[in-house]
Design an enzyme around this catalytic site. Structure first.
Site, mmCIF file in Angstrom:
data_model
loop_
_atom_site.group_PDB
_atom_site.id
_atom_site.type_symbol
_atom_site.label_atom_id
_atom_site.label_comp_id
_atom_site.label_asym_id
_atom_site.label_seq_id
_atom_site.Cartn_x
_atom_site.Cartn_y
_atom_site.Cartn_z
ATOM 1 N N HIS A 169 58.344 30.277 27.391
ATOM 2 C CA HIS A 169 57.221 29.519 26.795
ATOM 3 C C HIS A 169 56.654 30.741 25.793
ATOM 4 C CE1 HIS A 169 54.520 30.526 29.724
ATOM 5 N NE2 HIS A 169 53.320 30.651 28.802
ATOM 6 N N HIS B 123 53.428 43.255 5.084
ATOM 7 C CA HIS B 123 55.188 43.010 5.394
ATOM 8 C C HIS B 123 55.174 42.388 6.971
ATOM 9 C CE1 HIS B 123 59.280 44.526 4.296
ATOM 10 N NE2 HIS B 123 59.288 43.870 5.339
ATOM 11 N N CYS C 146 56.290 21.974 37.689
ATOM 12 C CA CYS C 146 56.016 22.779 36.603
ATOM 13 C C CYS C 146 55.966 21.581 35.406
ATOM 14 C CB CYS C 146 57.530 23.497 36.229
ATOM 15 S SG CYS C 146 57.524 24.236 34.840
ATOM 16 N N ASN D 262 47.637 23.598 24.373
ATOM 17 C CA ASN D 262 47.451 24.163 25.385
ATOM 18 C C ASN D 262 46.409 23.382 26.462
ATOM 19 O OD1 ASN D 262 46.312 26.019 27.652
ATOM 20 N ND2 ASN D 262 47.239 27.744 26.517
ATOM 21 N N GLU E 70 42.420 54.830 26.767
ATOM 22 C CA GLU E 70 43.055 53.964 25.708
ATOM 23 C C GLU E 70 41.881 52.938 25.428
ATOM 24 O OE1 GLU E 70 44.836 54.877 28.389
ATOM 25 O OE2 GLU E 70 46.934 55.311 27.752
#
Ligand SMILES: [Zn+2]
Ligand SMILES: [Zn+2]
Length: 334
Positions: free
Chosen positions: A166, A293, A43, A72, A309
């Site tokens: 992460h 906001h 990892c 990244n 959708e």
């Protein structure tokens, strides 16, 4: 009969088809067995494997790091070498393109592989928020970056392939239409009513007291009236601020507290659901605007967006936010 509700801030509509309602335990997801070890050899985000990531841009914790931010490795956008505005547009016949500059960073929230935001302690969570703010602040100084998005994908349904906890930051050289629409709707509300639509919602939700999930001195978390999915949560600072960069140390701590409370509730009520959260903020050059906001939107991934959708931009939800708020506010475990 179904009910269709409007989100006053975005003027988007959600259909509530309640006959399809499920109980919290019915959302239990088939999960890939998570690796329950504190360290995993291959990892790249585990402590001891720092050489597997590109050079770090921020580290919090000395001598032992608690949070690291690295580019990244498979970045969607390429870092701009110039900090003054330099994004080139290209016209090819009818069509327009631009250089794919921007930032794509990974914020490693813990040195421990099997850590979990919902179960980490308050001090650890505060360091995560502190890192969000520090990177937001640094990236916002580059004039090429119009928008900075901070988000977190938890679980495979939320789009993450890496288990190690992460978050990600992406800075884009333009403001996408989805965000522009939100800003314009908020501006329109301000023009009509003379106040911030989100401040009005906060005041109304406190009075109505039907959809509140958590409340602290500085923050409120509620299930939005026109929630786009089951257990959708919106977290807002009570004091008006348009841009995330305006949150100081106190609000950083306050955000860590309320976000953690919400994530614990979701974790306990829905048995560790996959989710996304996003910090939705006005672009940096709009800090100080009266009509927007900043807030955090938490979206558990309990349903799948289907053709309707995608084709309409509308959502079908199967549970009213009042019911979600009742279930979550009564969740007291942990
Ligand atoms: Zn790891
Ligand atoms: Zn406001």
């Amino acid at each position: 009969m179904s009910i269709i509700r409007q989100d006053i801030a975005t003027r988007d509509w959600t259909i509530f088809a309640l006959e399809r309602a499920k109980r919290p335990q019915d959302y239990k997801q088939e999960k890939k067995i998570r690796n329950n070890q504190a360290y995993v050899e291959d990892c790249p985000f585990c402590k001891g494997n720092e050489h597997m990531t590109p050079e770090q841009r921020l580290v919090i914790g000395d001598p032992d790091w608690k949070v690291r931010v690295v580019p990244n490795k498979f970045a969607a956008l390429t870092t701009s070498k110039q900090t003054s505005y330099s994004v080139q547009r290209h016209k090819t016949g009818l069509y327009l393109s631009m250089d794919g500059i921007g930032e794509h960073e990974v914020l490693i929230e813990s040195p421990v592989h099997n850590q979990h935001l919902a179960t980490m302690d308050q001090a650890e969570m505060e360091k995560v928020i502190q890192a969000y703010q520090q990177r937001f602040s640094v990236l916002s100084k580059n004039e090429n970056y119009q928008l900075i998005i901070i988000f977190r994908n938890h679980g495979s349904r939320a789009g993450t392939s890496l288990e190690h906890p992460h978050s990600q930051l992406i800075a884009t050289p333009f403001v996408p239409g989805y965000i522009r629409n939100r800003l314009q709707e908020a501006q329109r509300y301000f023009d009509d009513m003379g106040c911030c639509v989100y401040c009005d919602m906060i005041e109304y939700e406190i009075q109505a007291n039907k959809r509140i999930i958590e409340q602290t001195q500085d923050f409120i978390a509620f299930a939005p009236y026109a929630s786009v999915s089951p257990y959708n949560i919106m977290v807002l600072p009570k004091r008006h601020q348009s841009c995330f960069i305006q949150a100081g140390d106190d609000l950083q701590r306050g955000l860590a507290t309320i976000l953690k409370k919400c994530l614990i509730k979701l974790h306990d009520a829905l048995m560790d659901p996959d989710y996304n959260y996003v910090i939705d903020s006005a672009p940096v050059d709009k800090a100080g605007e009266k009509h927007y906001h900043w807030h955090v939107e938490i979206l558990p991934r309990l349903t799948t967006r289907a053709g309707f959708e995608l084709g309409s931009g509308m959502y079908i939800n199967t549970i009213l936010p009042e019911e979600c708020a009742r279930i979550l506010s009564n969740t007291q475990k942990s």
